[in-house]
Design a protein around this motif. Structure first.
Motif, PDB file in Angstrom:
ATOM      1  N   GLY A 149       0.946  -1.213   0.086  1.00 28.94           N
ATOM      2  CA  GLY A 149      -0.118  -0.057  -0.060  1.00 28.94           C
ATOM      3  C   GLY A 149       1.098   1.106  -0.079  1.00 28.94           C
TER       4      GLY A 149
ATOM      5  N   VAL B  47       2.208   4.645   2.199  1.00 27.86           N
ATOM      6  CA  VAL B  47       2.283   5.134   3.639  1.00 27.86           C
ATOM      7  C   VAL B  47       2.240   6.901   3.275  1.00 27.86           C
ATOM      8  N   GLN B  48       1.338   7.457   3.752  1.00 33.97           N
ATOM      9  CA  GLN B  48       1.122   8.810   3.937  1.00 33.97           C
ATOM     10  C   GLN B  48       1.130   9.297   5.314  1.00 33.97           C
TER      11      GLN B  48
ATOM     12  N   VAL C  34       0.362   7.015   8.491  1.00 36.68           N
ATOM     13  CA  VAL C  34      -0.646   6.206   8.282  1.00 36.68           C
ATOM     14  C   VAL C  34      -0.299   5.173   6.912  1.00 36.68           C
ATOM     15  N   LEU C  35      -0.513   3.782   7.219  1.00 38.63           N
ATOM     16  CA  LEU C  35      -0.440   2.992   5.977  1.00 38.63           C
ATOM     17  C   LEU C  35      -1.861   2.729   5.245  1.00 38.63           C
ATOM     18  N   ASN C  36      -1.969   3.223   4.144  1.00 36.24           N
ATOM     19  CA  ASN C  36      -3.295   2.788   3.480  1.00 36.24           C
ATOM     20  C   ASN C  36      -2.906   1.508   2.670  1.00 36.24           C
ATOM     21  N   GLY C  37      -3.135   0.462   3.702  1.00 35.54           N
ATOM     22  CA  GLY C  37      -2.875  -0.689   2.832  1.00 35.54           C
ATOM     23  C   GLY C  37      -2.680  -1.774   4.002  1.00 35.54           C
ATOM     24  N   ASP C  38      -2.024  -2.842   3.356  1.00 34.06           N
ATOM     25  CA  ASP C  38      -1.774  -3.938   4.659  1.00 34.06           C
ATOM     26  C   ASP C  38      -0.375  -4.345   5.067  1.00 34.06           C
TER      27      ASP C  38
ATOM     28  N   ARG D 115      -4.364   1.000   8.228  1.00 30.78           N
ATOM     29  CA  ARG D 115      -5.997   0.984   7.711  1.00 30.78           C
ATOM     30  C   ARG D 115      -6.401  -0.256   7.087  1.00 30.78           C
ATOM     31  N   GLY D 116      -5.334  -0.949   6.526  1.00 28.07           N
ATOM     32  CA  GLY D 116      -5.718  -2.275   5.780  1.00 28.07           C
ATOM     33  C   GLY D 116      -5.494  -3.484   7.053  1.00 28.07           C
TER      34      GLY D 116
ATOM     35  N   GLU E  81      -0.612   4.079  12.314  1.00 27.94           N
ATOM     36  CA  GLU E  81      -2.097   3.488  11.711  1.00 27.94           C
ATOM     37  C   GLU E  81      -1.871   2.721  10.658  1.00 27.94           C
TER      38      GLU E  81
END
Length: 460
Positions: free
Chosen positions: A87, A89-90, A93-97, A129-130, A127
């Motif tokens: 995913g 990283v922003q 926050v990891l928007n992914g697994d 999120r996945g 964080e």
């Protein structure tokens, strides 16, 4: 004790006199015993009895598994546990697994996982999120019956192998009675997220069978003790195998609890799956080297670690997912490559915690003789208990002259007692020594085995 020059060595197919007398006193027939004693330098046979008959070796089978591992994997071998992101990283926050890939580390402990997670946090991720995805594909993931061996799935040694084994998949429960407020507390290590513990009622009376009085009930979401705990017991510790949790559930519960404790969060579920090609490696944990691992296996007879090692041998042979069978096949092929007949060798799990495993005293003794001539010999010998000093031999033969002069692995099951290793005799010669007894009276056979070790020390 001093050497007895008048004692004659036995002929090849006779038991040493002291051993024969011990067996007779213990009502163990000679055919229930096997012995093999060979000088490692010259190869001269000092004693052999029933040495070609396969016996159940109990935990001395660990010497076969660990010796094969030293030669097949090498003394610098270690296990790597890796973490990937799939995913974007922003910020934090990891928007992914987040993906954890295991390779069968036999000794991944909670403190190691804590340091490992700090590596991930150091990458700036807080964080997720996945999902938390676990790749356990290196080892077979079939169902393991923890009650199959002895009907007691709570015993820690009954935990099965897994590519993401953590803390031997065990829990340490600490019972703390408080007479001031009439309550008992139960502390659990490591902590598991969303896993509750209902403490027992505190009562007066004798401690007795305190575990049985707890009437423990384990389920996927926690444990309940509807029974009682006596104030007279004081503080007690109980190591248990939470068999109602799968390996994935156990690993994830510890991982998530530690991640939460570090201020992190994981929004998605835990899943099992293969590492996606698009994932990127962000952290890696490397285990201790193989010689340190086999010291734990042999000195303290760790069955769970031995099972992990057998599967690792299967994986190293190219059989992925690895199984106990592929690990056993790798060992038999290794024995054959050394010119040894492995036809009578039966390997079920590589630990000796088995009713089915078999090997002859002669095969095991000849393997030890060959191992002594290997450049890896120091690593194998140092992994075995030193007689009279440590491991499973620390309380034996302490007041005998053989103490400190022998490295011996022991084995025990209900009807099995065994010893295997090396004795440095008074003469300065070193001997490979193996003795296995399979009989209902085997639990009292320590006397005979101790007599054999002292005899080899004096007469060798």
């Amino acid at each position: 004790m001093t050497a007895c020059a008048t004692v004659k060595p036995p002929r090849a197919q006779e038991l040493p006199q002291g051993v024969a007398e011990s067996l007779e006193r213990l009502a163990i027939p000679p055919e229930a015993a096997s012995i093999y004693v060979q000088e490692v330098e010259s190869g001269k046979l000092m004693a052999a009895f029933n040495s070609s008959t396969p016996f159940n070796p109990a935990s001395t089978m660990k010497l076969v598994t660990t010796n094969a591992a030293l030669e097949l994997l090498g003394p610098t071998f270690s296990w790597k546990t890796q973490v990937y992101v799939n995913g974007v990283v922003q910020g934090d926050v990891l928007n992914g697994d987040l993906i954890v890939k295991g390779n069968g580390d036999p000794k991944l402990m909670p403190e190691h996982l804590w340091m490992f997670l700090r590596q991930i946090r150091a990458k700036g991720i807080r964080e997720i999120r996945g999902s938390l995805q676990l790749d356990r594909s290196v080892f077979e993931q079939g169902w393991h019956d923890a009650a199959a061996f002895d009907g007691d799935p709570l015993k820690p040694y009954n935990a099965g192998p897994d590519a993401l084994l953590l803390n031997y998949k065990s829990l340490t429960l600490r019972f703390l009675p408080n007479g001031m407020n009439g309550s008992a507390r139960v502390l659990m290590e490591p902590n598991l997220v969303d896993y509750t513990v209902t403490a027992p009622a505190l009562v007066n009376g004798d401690c007795g069978d305190w575990k049985g009085k707890l009437q423990p009930q384990f389920h996927a979401g926690g444990m309940v003790f509807p029974g009682t705990y006596s104030l007279s017991c004081g503080e007690k510790i109980w190591h248990v195998h939470p068999y109602t949790l799968s390996h994935s559930q156990y690993f994830a519960a510890v991982f998530r609890q530690m991640w939460n404790d570090m201020g992190g969060s994981i929004l998605g579920p835990t899943t099992d799956g293969l590492l996606p090609a698009s994932a990127q490696l962000i952290a890696e944990w490397q285990s201790a080297a193989l010689p340190e691992i086999i010291r734990d296996i042999n000195k303290y007879s760790n069955n769970v670690m031995a099972r992990q090692l057998l599967y690792t041998l299967g994986a190293a042979s190219g059989a992925i997912p690895a199984t106990a069978q592929s690990g056993a096949d790798a060992i038999r092929a290794w024995l054959a490559s050394k010119g040894m007949d492995a036809s009578g060798v039966v390997i079920e799990n590589g630990s000796g915690l088995s009713r089915n495993e078999r090997i002859s005293a002669g095969t095991l003794g000849r393997m030890l003789t060959l191992a002594y001539r290997s450049p890896l010999m120091p690593e194998l010998i140092s992994s075995m208990p030193l007689v009279g000093y440590d491991g499973s031999m620390r309380r034996r033969l302490q007041n005998h002259s053989v103490a400190g002069h022998a490295h011996i692995k022991t084995g025990s099951l209900i009807d099995v007692r065994s010893i295997a290793g090396y004795v440095l005799a008074m003469s300065g010669k070193r001997y490979a020594v193996v003795s296995i007894i399979n009989h209902p009276n085997a639990p009292v056979a320590q006397e005979a085995h101790d007599a054999l070790l002292q005899w080899v020390y004096e007469q060798g």
